[in-house]
Design a protein around this motif. Structure first.
Motif, PDB file in Angstrom:
ATOM      1  N   VAL A 297     -81.283   1.906  10.098  1.00 53.52           N
ATOM      2  CA  VAL A 297     -80.472   2.951   9.450  1.00 53.52           C
ATOM      3  C   VAL A 297     -79.013   2.678   9.811  1.00 53.52           C
ATOM      4  N   ASP A 298     -78.296   2.084   8.873  1.00 51.26           N
ATOM      5  CA  ASP A 298     -76.879   1.794   9.109  1.00 51.26           C
ATOM      6  C   ASP A 298     -76.042   3.057   8.897  1.00 51.26           C
ATOM      7  N   VAL A 299     -75.046   3.204   9.722  1.00 51.45           N
ATOM      8  CA  VAL A 299     -74.139   4.356   9.587  1.00 51.45           C
ATOM      9  C   VAL A 299     -72.698   3.842   9.576  1.00 51.45           C
ATOM     10  N   VAL A 300     -71.944   4.296   8.599  1.00 48.82           N
ATOM     11  CA  VAL A 300     -70.511   3.983   8.555  1.00 48.82           C
ATOM     12  C   VAL A 300     -69.738   5.297   8.484  1.00 48.82           C
ATOM     13  N   LEU A 301     -68.827   5.475   9.425  1.00 52.11           N
ATOM     14  CA  LEU A 301     -67.947   6.649   9.417  1.00 52.11           C
ATOM     15  C   LEU A 301     -66.520   6.186   9.116  1.00 52.11           C
ATOM     16  N   HIS A 302     -65.833   6.950   8.301  1.00 53.52           N
ATOM     17  CA  HIS A 302     -64.416   6.684   8.020  1.00 53.52           C
ATOM     18  C   HIS A 302     -63.631   7.973   8.217  1.00 53.52           C
ATOM     19  N   ALA A 303     -62.371   7.861   8.522  1.00 51.63           N
ATOM     20  CA  ALA A 303     -61.520   9.055   8.595  1.00 51.63           C
ATOM     21  C   ALA A 303     -60.069   8.671   8.348  1.00 51.63           C
ATOM     22  N   ILE A 304     -59.350   9.589   7.770  1.00 53.47           N
ATOM     23  CA  ILE A 304     -57.898   9.439   7.677  1.00 53.47           C
ATOM     24  C   ILE A 304     -57.258  10.655   8.347  1.00 53.47           C
ATOM     25  N   ASP A 305     -56.106  10.445   8.889  1.00 53.90           N
ATOM     26  CA  ASP A 305     -55.386  11.565   9.500  1.00 53.90           C
ATOM     27  C   ASP A 305     -53.893  11.424   9.233  1.00 53.90           C
ATOM     28  N   VAL A 306     -53.256  12.555   9.017  1.00 53.65           N
ATOM     29  CA  VAL A 306     -51.795  12.591   8.813  1.00 53.65           C
ATOM     30  C   VAL A 306     -51.239  13.750   9.635  1.00 53.65           C
ATOM     31  N   SER A 307     -50.183  13.486  10.373  1.00 50.47           N
ATOM     32  CA  SER A 307     -49.542  14.536  11.177  1.00 50.47           C
ATOM     33  C   SER A 307     -48.040  14.530  10.913  1.00 50.47           C
ATOM     34  N   TYR A 308     -47.489  15.710  10.828  1.00 47.16           N
ATOM     35  CA  TYR A 308     -46.033  15.835  10.710  1.00 47.16           C
ATOM     36  C   TYR A 308     -45.584  16.950  11.642  1.00 47.16           C
ATOM     37  N   ILE A 309     -44.829  16.605  12.650  1.00 50.82           N
ATOM     38  CA  ILE A 309     -44.358  17.588  13.623  1.00 50.82           C
ATOM     39  C   ILE A 309     -42.846  17.458  13.725  1.00 50.82           C
ATOM     40  N   ARG A 310     -42.159  18.563  13.510  1.00 46.44           N
ATOM     41  CA  ARG A 310     -40.699  18.488  13.546  1.00 46.44           C
ATOM     42  C   ARG A 310     -40.093  19.720  14.192  1.00 46.44           C
ATOM     43  N   ASP A 311     -39.180  19.470  15.109  1.00 45.26           N
ATOM     44  CA  ASP A 311     -38.396  20.531  15.741  1.00 45.26           C
ATOM     45  C   ASP A 311     -37.055  20.548  15.015  1.00 45.26           C
ATOM     46  N   SER A 312     -36.851  21.572  14.179  1.00 43.91           N
ATOM     47  CA  SER A 312     -35.711  21.538  13.262  1.00 43.91           C
ATOM     48  C   SER A 312     -34.810  22.753  13.435  1.00 43.91           C
ATOM     49  N   ASP A 313     -33.491  22.492  13.488  1.00 42.78           N
ATOM     50  CA  ASP A 313     -32.539  23.603  13.524  1.00 42.78           C
ATOM     51  C   ASP A 313     -32.571  24.362  12.207  1.00 42.78           C
ATOM     52  N   ALA A 314     -32.709  23.614  11.107  1.00 41.52           N
ATOM     53  CA  ALA A 314     -32.732  24.243   9.791  1.00 41.52           C
ATOM     54  C   ALA A 314     -33.931  25.179   9.651  1.00 41.52           C
ATOM     55  N   LEU A 315     -35.045  24.783  10.229  1.00 42.45           N
ATOM     56  CA  LEU A 315     -36.244  25.617  10.155  1.00 42.45           C
ATOM     57  C   LEU A 315     -36.274  26.679  11.256  1.00 42.45           C
TER      58      LEU A 315
END
Lengths: 439, 113
Positions: A297-315
């Motif tokens: 029983v073959d198993v293949v797992l895939h994943a994608i991840d995206v992160s955006y972290i910003r410390d902003s004066d405007a925000l």
């Protein structure tokens, strides 16, 4: 009485001499006489001399201070020697040790279940043997609902910095698949009281930890960009055949400290940061999960991840946005082939996927000292299970939370979760509260 | 069985790419002057530190950008100099910090104590 002339003369002479002596003694000698004027002059000179002596003594004061300072310095030197001896006696040697970790206290009120308090304690032991060699270990102490304190070895591994770009290690380690389990799962880091569905400790699609060896590192890309990688070889998870609960048939048992077959799992993650605030990653894992009595029983797992972290004066603060999507593709197999488990034989297309999207905002630049410590969080997570699997259902949840940060690593979290399941399964909306301390 | 062979073959390019990449990084990393040796990290004001340290602005930027990627930034005074060495060694491995980032953030934390 007869007074002889010779005797008389002697007496007279004696008296004269005495009288003259007395008189001479009282008479001022011109060489030894001090006049009033001379006396006054001498007095003035004496006063002047006295003043001069006082001044001289005053001038000599610093010399006295110097002596005191020298005595004090000698005293300090002695004391310093004592302190040095104490410091040397308590010195730990060339290795360095640090106990860190986190603890939680929580409350959950979920529809269809009894509301309950819970607590957890996760001490982490770090031991740096030298500049390149590090051991890390975490023990998870939990209170399950119906048993004594549960102890789990979350991870225990040693790593070695080969050079600036390569680190190797072995042991039990947090699996570098996606970013939640490896980086975000500690309660004082996770912005909500529970885990997103694809990374759930029960029914999740990815392993929390793996036992094996790894190689990883960070590499600069150009002047401003950078990348990172982590690959591992480990004991492979095992296919769940549904012998405990029919609903688990076809899922994967990731808590597999001993491999169930000779085929090891191979996986990893590659990340890229085009700008410091943004990171995107791709993860994969391949293994064979068949238990005894099953063909491969073959198993293949895939994943994608995206992160955006910003410390902003405007925000006016910090925005933290994350997205992860996990796919699990398990070879088809026949479960409960002889019908002894009461739900088979059954065979289904065993493909699953799940993910989450989460946004948090903290107005950390607000002037109000209460508002700046608040953080709002919204998360949508989902898990799609195989349609033909026993007692299978798809699930999606919306969770809204409000956090209050007492310190940078101490937070009180409150959240409300709206749950939606299909195939007639009961929705389990929940109210969650958790206090977490990172130390 | 056939399918498992096919899927295993699909992973061969990934495994090969990873292997080549690792060999390349190992060779490249070993040829390059290392930042890994922390003997270069001296107390603030030390001549060697002044000569080799990452600029203050760069270090602070490294600190905020890398640490905030996962968690709130912590007060430098929350750990001693020695404890920061251990904690940042773990973060170097876990967070895949660059060697320069590891060194720069450690210098900043120790200077803040």
């Amino acid at each position: 009485m007869l007074i002889r002339p010779k005797t008389t003369l002697v007496v007279i002479a004696t008296l004269w001499m005495l009288g003259g002596g007395i008189a001479l003694g009282e008479q001022p000698d011109s060489d030894n006489v001090v006049s009033r004027e001379e006396y006054d002059n001498l007095k003035k000179e004496f006063e002047a001399f006295r003043e001069q002596m006082l001044k001289t003594n005053q001038n000599r004061a610093p010399a006295k201070m110097d002596q005191e300072t020298q005595e004090y310095l000698q005293y300090l030197e002695t004391e310093l020697g004592v302190v040095k001896d104490l410091a040397l006696a308590s010195q730990q040697g060339s290795t360095k040790f640090l106990v860190t970790g986190y603890a939680t206290a929580g409350f959950t009120d979920r529809r269809g279940e009894n509301s309950t308090f819970d607590a957890g304690f996760n001490p982490i032991f770090l031991w740096e043997l030298n500049d390149r060699l590090l051991f890390e270990g975490e023990i998870e102490l939990e209170l399950p609902g119906d048993a004594e304190t549960e102890t789990n070895l979350e991870y225990a591994n040693a790593s070695y910095l080969v050079n600036d770009y390569v680190t190797v290690g072995a042991g039990k380690f947090l699996t570098p698949f996606g970013i939640f389990n490896e980086r975000l799962h500690p309660a004082w880091i996770n912005k909500l009281p529970d885990r997103p569905l694809p990374y759930g400790s029960e029914g999740g699609l990815a392993p929390v930890s793996s036992t094996g060896a790894f190689v990883r590192g960070g590499i600069p890309v150009g002047k401003t960009m950078k990348g990172n990688y982590a690959f591992f070889l480990s004991n492979g998870p095992e296919l769940n055949i549904g012998d405990v609960a029919a609903s688990e048939a076809g899922s994967l048992k990731f808590h597999n400290n001993a491999d169930s077959n000779n085929n090891k799992a191979f996986g990893g993650r590659v990340g890229f940061l085009p700008i410091p605030e943004l990171e995107a990653g791709y993860s994969f894992m391949y293994f064979q999960a068949q238990p005894d009595g099953f063909t491969n029983v073959d198993v293949v797992l895939h994943a994608i991840d995206v992160s955006y972290i910003r410390d902003s004066d405007a925000l006016g603060g910090v925005i933290d946005a994350r997205f992860e999507w996990v796919w699990s593709d398990v070879d088809d197999a026949t479960y409960d082939a002889d019908g002894s488990l009461g739900f088979g034989p059954t065979r289904f297309n065993n493909s699953r996927d799940g993910g989450y999207a989460q946004v948090a905002y903290r107005p950390s630049k607000n002037g109000n000292k209460v508002i700046k410590k608040l953080e709002g969080v919204v998360r949508y997570d989902w898990l799609n299970n195989p349609n033909g699997a026993p007692e299978s259902f798809d699930e999606e949840r919306y969770t809204c939370g409000l956090n209050y940060w007492l310190t940078p690593s101490t937070v009180v979290k409150a959240a409300y979760q709206m749950d939606n399941k299909d195939n007639g399964a009961n929705d389990a909306d929940a109210f969650l509260v958790q206090a977490a301390i990172g130390f | 069985m056939l399918r498992s062979r096919v899927e295993s073959k699909n992973l061969i390019p990934a495994v090969a790419t990873a292997t080549v990449m690792l060999i390349g990084l190992t060779i490249l990393g070993c040829q390059r002057p290392e930042t890994t040796d922390r003997k270069a990290v001296e107390p603030e004001g030390h001549p060697q530190a002044q000569a080799e340290a990452v600029p203050i602005k760069g270090r602070a930027q490294m600190w905020s950008e890398n640490c905030m990627r996962c968690h709130n930034i912590r007060d430098p005074k929350s750990l001693s100099d020695t404890e920061w060495q251990v904690a940042l060694h773990q973060m170097r491995v876990r967070g895949n910090l660059l060697a320069e980032e590891h060194k720069g953030i450690l210098e900043l934390m120790q200077a803040g104590n």
